[in-house]
Motif scaffolding. Sequence first.
Motif, short mmCIF file in Angstrom:
data_model
loop_
_atom_site.label_atom_id
_atom_site.label_comp_id
_atom_site.label_asym_id
_atom_site.label_seq_id
_atom_site.Cartn_x
_atom_site.Cartn_y
_atom_site.Cartn_z
N ALA A 157 0.83 -1.21 0.00
CA ALA A 157 0.00 0.00 0.00
C ALA A 157 0.86 1.26 0.00
CB ALA A 157 -0.92 0.01 1.21
N GLN A 158 0.50 2.19 -0.89
CA GLN A 158 1.13 3.50 -0.92
C GLN A 158 0.05 4.56 -0.93
OE1 GLN A 158 3.55 4.41 -4.35
NE2 GLN A 158 3.97 6.50 -3.69
N THR A 159 -0.02 5.36 0.12
CA THR A 159 -0.99 6.45 0.17
C THR A 159 -0.45 7.63 -0.61
OG1 THR A 159 -1.78 5.75 2.35
CG2 THR A 159 -2.27 8.00 1.68
N ILE A 160 -1.20 8.08 -1.62
CA ILE A 160 -0.73 9.21 -2.42
C ILE A 160 -1.51 10.50 -2.13
CG2 ILE A 160 0.14 7.72 -4.25
CD1 ILE A 160 -2.25 8.52 -5.93
N ASP A 161 -2.58 10.40 -1.36
CA ASP A 161 -3.31 11.59 -0.93
C ASP A 161 -4.02 11.27 0.38
OD1 ASP A 161 -4.75 13.96 -0.65
OD2 ASP A 161 -5.37 14.04 -2.74
N LYS A 162 -3.76 12.09 1.39
CA LYS A 162 -4.38 11.91 2.71
C LYS A 162 -5.49 12.92 2.96
CE LYS A 162 -0.13 10.18 4.86
NZ LYS A 162 0.87 10.41 5.95
N ASP A 186 5.56 10.57 -9.94
CA ASP A 186 5.71 11.34 -8.71
C ASP A 186 4.38 11.51 -7.98
OD1 ASP A 186 4.37 13.22 -10.28
OD2 ASP A 186 6.04 14.63 -10.35
N TRP A 187 3.27 11.20 -8.64
CA TRP A 187 1.92 11.27 -8.10
C TRP A 187 1.55 12.66 -7.58
CZ3 TRP A 187 -0.25 7.65 -10.41
CH2 TRP A 187 0.43 6.43 -10.62
N LYS A 188 2.12 13.66 -8.26
CA LYS A 188 1.76 15.04 -7.95
C LYS A 188 0.32 15.30 -8.38
CE LYS A 188 3.27 19.84 -8.53
NZ LYS A 188 4.26 20.75 -9.15
N ARG A 189 -0.39 16.08 -7.60
CA ARG A 189 -1.82 16.33 -7.80
C ARG A 189 -2.01 17.63 -8.59
NH1 ARG A 189 -5.99 19.04 -4.98
NH2 ARG A 189 -7.88 17.82 -4.61
N PHE A 193 -12.33 18.20 -9.46
CA PHE A 193 -11.87 17.09 -10.28
C PHE A 193 -10.36 17.27 -10.42
CE2 PHE A 193 -16.28 17.70 -11.63
CZ PHE A 193 -16.78 16.43 -11.48
N VAL A 194 -9.60 16.22 -10.10
CA VAL A 194 -8.14 16.33 -10.08
C VAL A 194 -7.51 15.11 -10.74
CG1 VAL A 194 -8.15 17.71 -7.96
CG2 VAL A 194 -7.98 15.22 -7.80
N TRP A 195 -6.20 15.24 -11.08
CA TRP A 195 -5.46 14.09 -11.57
C TRP A 195 -4.11 14.02 -10.91
CZ3 TRP A 195 -1.05 14.04 -14.95
CH2 TRP A 195 -0.65 15.30 -15.43
N ILE A 248 -3.96 8.72 -12.55
CA ILE A 248 -5.17 8.53 -11.74
C ILE A 248 -5.99 9.81 -11.79
CG2 ILE A 248 -6.07 8.07 -9.43
CD1 ILE A 248 -3.46 6.55 -8.85
N ILE A 249 -7.29 9.68 -12.04
CA ILE A 249 -8.18 10.83 -12.15
C ILE A 249 -9.30 10.63 -11.12
CG2 ILE A 249 -9.53 12.26 -13.73
CD1 ILE A 249 -8.10 10.57 -16.01
N LEU A 250 -9.58 11.69 -10.36
CA LEU A 250 -10.50 11.56 -9.22
C LEU A 250 -11.60 12.62 -9.26
CD1 LEU A 250 -11.12 10.32 -6.35
CD2 LEU A 250 -9.66 12.14 -5.43
#
Length: 395
Positions: free
Chosen positions: A29-34, A70-73, A63-65, A55-57
């Motif tokens: 598991a890697q948390t990329i947004d808390k 680097d999983w930058k938001r 709405f973010v990606w 990843i798109i959320l």
Amino acid sequence: MKMNSKLIYFFALTFFVLISPIYAQKFEAQTIDKQVAIGYGLAIGDVDGDGKADIILADKKQFVWYRNGDWKRFLIAENLTEFDNVCIAARDIDGDGKVEIAVGAQWNPSETKDDQKSGSVFYLLRPQDVTSQTWEAVRLHHEPTTHRMRWVKTGKTQYTLIVVPLHGRNNNVNAPPAMRDATTKEAGVKVMAYSVPKNPKTDKWEYTLLDESLHATHNFEVLEFDKQTLILLGGREGIKRITCKEGKWKNEGWQVEGYGFGELRSGVLSGKKRFVAGIEPMHGNELSVYAFDNQKERQSLYKDFHQGHALACGDLLGLGYDQIVAGWRNPNSENKVGIKLFYSDKNGRNWQVITIDDNTMACEDLQLADLDGNGKLDIIAAGRATNNLIIYWNR
């Protein structure tokens, strides 16, 4: 020479672990947004054109990606409507290697009559720089309680946006189920297919009504074959089949009748034998599996979800056929939330379970994708009460 029994046991256990894809499997598991607000919906696709799946959320107001690596938001759009966002569809529909995005918002499920106060559909126009600029929103026709959407292939190079509300118009959600139709004259859920115009910004988006027989829907599955696309639409009364062949839509009737569904997905067993997995009823507690060609072949796999809300099928264990991943968002009888993986023999007769997440993910939605290019499907999940976004790396 006799071998020590403990040594025999050690070698046997080591051999079993090494050859068994079940016990050798590791999910890291890697948390990329808390700081996820709700995490209504997830999509996977290449946003920036670097050849990697991002990843798109769809979150509460944004709405973010998240950039692969680097999983930058990055922000796509925010505050499009008064009420929350609710769903997102992302897919490369023009062949340029970058996803097109549509979104749903104005999430107000208790308002089923007034389309000014409930529901919205937008097509988002890509900016020059997706890392520093937001996307322009083009408003499309919508029905109240817009809830789920996906891009669907309907021809060699043609794609259609399928949009499904939660309720039909005039659904009095507080009325007893047996009285709803009689007291409110509740309409069926309008399942709509939007055709992409030549100029998405200025031309009118025409749409086709595909079905309005179900009175509460929650999710749908899309199966794309060589010459036909099949939609499985799950709702209060069961699962309906809708097909598209050579651009022509047809309502095929029931896939499963008499059971209510929230989530549903389809997978493949050995010999290309297909199955349908579902969480019953809507926001339900039970995971079920049906033979694709015979709804009477039903198996109940698990009954201790509380608000089961996420489901996916894929071969995560390298068995050559699919497994089921399911998540739930409220504490169950063990006072836990989480994600479980269900695997079977090649014929789908005997199912076992592996815990992927033990009480750190109040799962609102999940997706499967190979994010690191190692040939194995990873699990991506968004948590509602836990406010997190986690990648479970398939090592």
